[in-house]
Design a protein around this motif. Sequence first.
Motif, PDB file in Angstrom:
ATOM      1  N   ALA A  63       0.841  -1.205   0.000  1.00  0.00           N
ATOM      2  CA  ALA A  63       0.000   0.000   0.000  1.00  0.00           C
ATOM      3  C   ALA A  63       0.875   1.254   0.000  1.00  0.00           C
ATOM      4  N   LEU A  64       1.976   1.210   0.737  1.00  0.00           N
ATOM      5  CA  LEU A  64       2.870   2.372   0.758  1.00  0.00           C
ATOM      6  C   LEU A  64       3.464   2.621  -0.633  1.00  0.00           C
ATOM      7  N   ALA A  65       3.807   1.545  -1.346  1.00  0.00           N
ATOM      8  CA  ALA A  65       4.344   1.706  -2.704  1.00  0.00           C
ATOM      9  C   ALA A  65       3.333   2.447  -3.584  1.00  0.00           C
ATOM     10  N   LEU A  66       2.058   2.086  -3.457  1.00  0.00           N
ATOM     11  CA  LEU A  66       1.024   2.738  -4.274  1.00  0.00           C
ATOM     12  C   LEU A  66       0.850   4.198  -3.850  1.00  0.00           C
ATOM     13  N   LEU A  67       0.942   4.447  -2.550  1.00  0.00           N
ATOM     14  CA  LEU A  67       0.850   5.831  -2.061  1.00  0.00           C
ATOM     15  C   LEU A  67       2.028   6.661  -2.581  1.00  0.00           C
ATOM     16  N   LEU A  68       3.229   6.072  -2.566  1.00  0.00           N
ATOM     17  CA  LEU A  68       4.415   6.785  -3.063  1.00  0.00           C
ATOM     18  C   LEU A  68       4.259   7.103  -4.551  1.00  0.00           C
ATOM     19  N   ASN A  69       3.616   6.187  -5.303  1.00  0.00           N
ATOM     20  CA  ASN A  69       3.363   6.457  -6.725  1.00  0.00           C
ATOM     21  C   ASN A  69       2.526   7.721  -6.890  1.00  0.00           C
ATOM     22  N   GLY A  80      13.357  18.378  -7.755  1.00  0.00           N
ATOM     23  CA  GLY A  80      14.001  18.720  -9.020  1.00  0.00           C
ATOM     24  C   GLY A  80      14.531  17.532  -9.811  1.00  0.00           C
ATOM     25  N   TYR A  81      14.205  16.313  -9.422  1.00  0.00           N
ATOM     26  CA  TYR A  81      14.540  15.145 -10.235  1.00  0.00           C
ATOM     27  C   TYR A  81      13.486  14.072 -10.005  1.00  0.00           C
ATOM     28  N   ALA A  82      13.404  13.136 -10.956  1.00  0.00           N
ATOM     29  CA  ALA A  82      12.356  12.115 -10.889  1.00  0.00           C
ATOM     30  C   ALA A  82      12.697  11.066  -9.830  1.00  0.00           C
ATOM     31  N   LEU A  83      11.741  10.765  -8.954  1.00  0.00           N
ATOM     32  CA  LEU A  83      11.914   9.694  -7.972  1.00  0.00           C
ATOM     33  C   LEU A  83      11.301   8.409  -8.516  1.00  0.00           C
ATOM     34  N   PRO A  84      11.720   7.251  -7.985  1.00  0.00           N
ATOM     35  CA  PRO A  84      11.200   6.003  -8.544  1.00  0.00           C
ATOM     36  C   PRO A  84       9.687   5.853  -8.329  1.00  0.00           C
ATOM     37  N   THR A  85       9.051   5.184  -9.272  1.00  0.00           N
ATOM     38  CA  THR A  85       7.679   4.736  -9.046  1.00  0.00           C
ATOM     39  C   THR A  85       7.702   3.213  -9.023  1.00  0.00           C
ATOM     40  N   PHE A  86       6.645   2.633  -8.480  1.00  0.00           N
ATOM     41  CA  PHE A  86       6.618   1.189  -8.230  1.00  0.00           C
ATOM     42  C   PHE A  86       5.517   0.514  -9.036  1.00  0.00           C
ATOM     43  N   PRO A  87       5.880  -0.321 -10.022  1.00  0.00           N
ATOM     44  CA  PRO A  87       4.860  -1.224 -10.572  1.00  0.00           C
ATOM     45  C   PRO A  87       4.333  -2.089  -9.420  1.00  0.00           C
TER      46      PRO A  87
END
Length: 181
Positions: A63-69, A80-87
Motif C-alpha cells: 500500500a505504501l508503494a502505491l501511495l508513493l506512486n 528537481g529530479y524524478a523519484l522512482p515509481t513502483f509497478p
Amino acid sequence: METVGTVVWALWAMLPAYVPNNAAVLAGGGRPIDGGRVWGDSRLLGDGKTWRGTAAGTLAGTALALLLNALSPGVSAAVGYALPTFPLLAGLGLALGAMLGDIGASFLKRRSGRERGAAFPGLDQLDFVVGALACAFVAAPSWFGETFTLPVLVVVLVATPVLHVVTNAVAYLLGLKNEPW
Ligand code: CTP
Ligand code: K
Ligand code: MG
C-alpha cells in the motif's frame, strides 16, 4: 545525480521494504506460521512469525508503494529530479521479500539455538534488505535494474542497518517492541 539525490532515491525505493517489519510488530499475534512445529531441538520459526503479522506487513508495504506512486510527481517536482515509481509487482516484491527475509532469519536463529527475540547482529539488520531486493529482482527484473544501480545498492546496504538500529530503538523506547533490535 549528486550524492544527496542518490541517497533520497535509494531511501524512497526501499520504503516499501522498511515498513513491513514495523507493521508486523504493530499487527502481529495469533497463529504462528510454523503451527508450533519443532525441528531438531527448536521451533521451526517460533511464535514471533505469525500469519497476521506477515499479511499485515506485506499489505502495508504494498500500500505504501502505491501511495508513493501518487506522491511521486509532486515530490519529484519539489526536489528537481524524478523519484522512482513502483509497478504493483515491484511494491509487492519489496514488501513480501522483506517479510520472507525476516522469516528466513528466524529459521537460522532457531537452527543456531537462539530463542525468540535473541539478537543476531548483522543478520537482524540485513535479513529483510536481502529478502526485499531478491524478491523485487524476481518479481520485476527490468524495474529492479533501472532502480537499483550500483551506487544505489551501496547506499541501501550502508544506510539500512543504521535506520534499522534507530527505528528499533525508538520502537523499544515507545514500548512497542520487547527488545531494542
Ligand atoms: N511479527 C509477526 N509476524 C512476522 C514478523 C513479526 O507477527 N512475520 C511480530 C511478532 O509479534 C514479533 C514482533 O513482530 O514478536 C517482533 O518481530 P521480530 O523482532 O522479527 O520477532 P521476534 O519476536 O524477535 O522473533 P525472532 O527471534 O524469531 O526474530
Ligand atoms: K527480526
Ligand atoms: Mg526481534
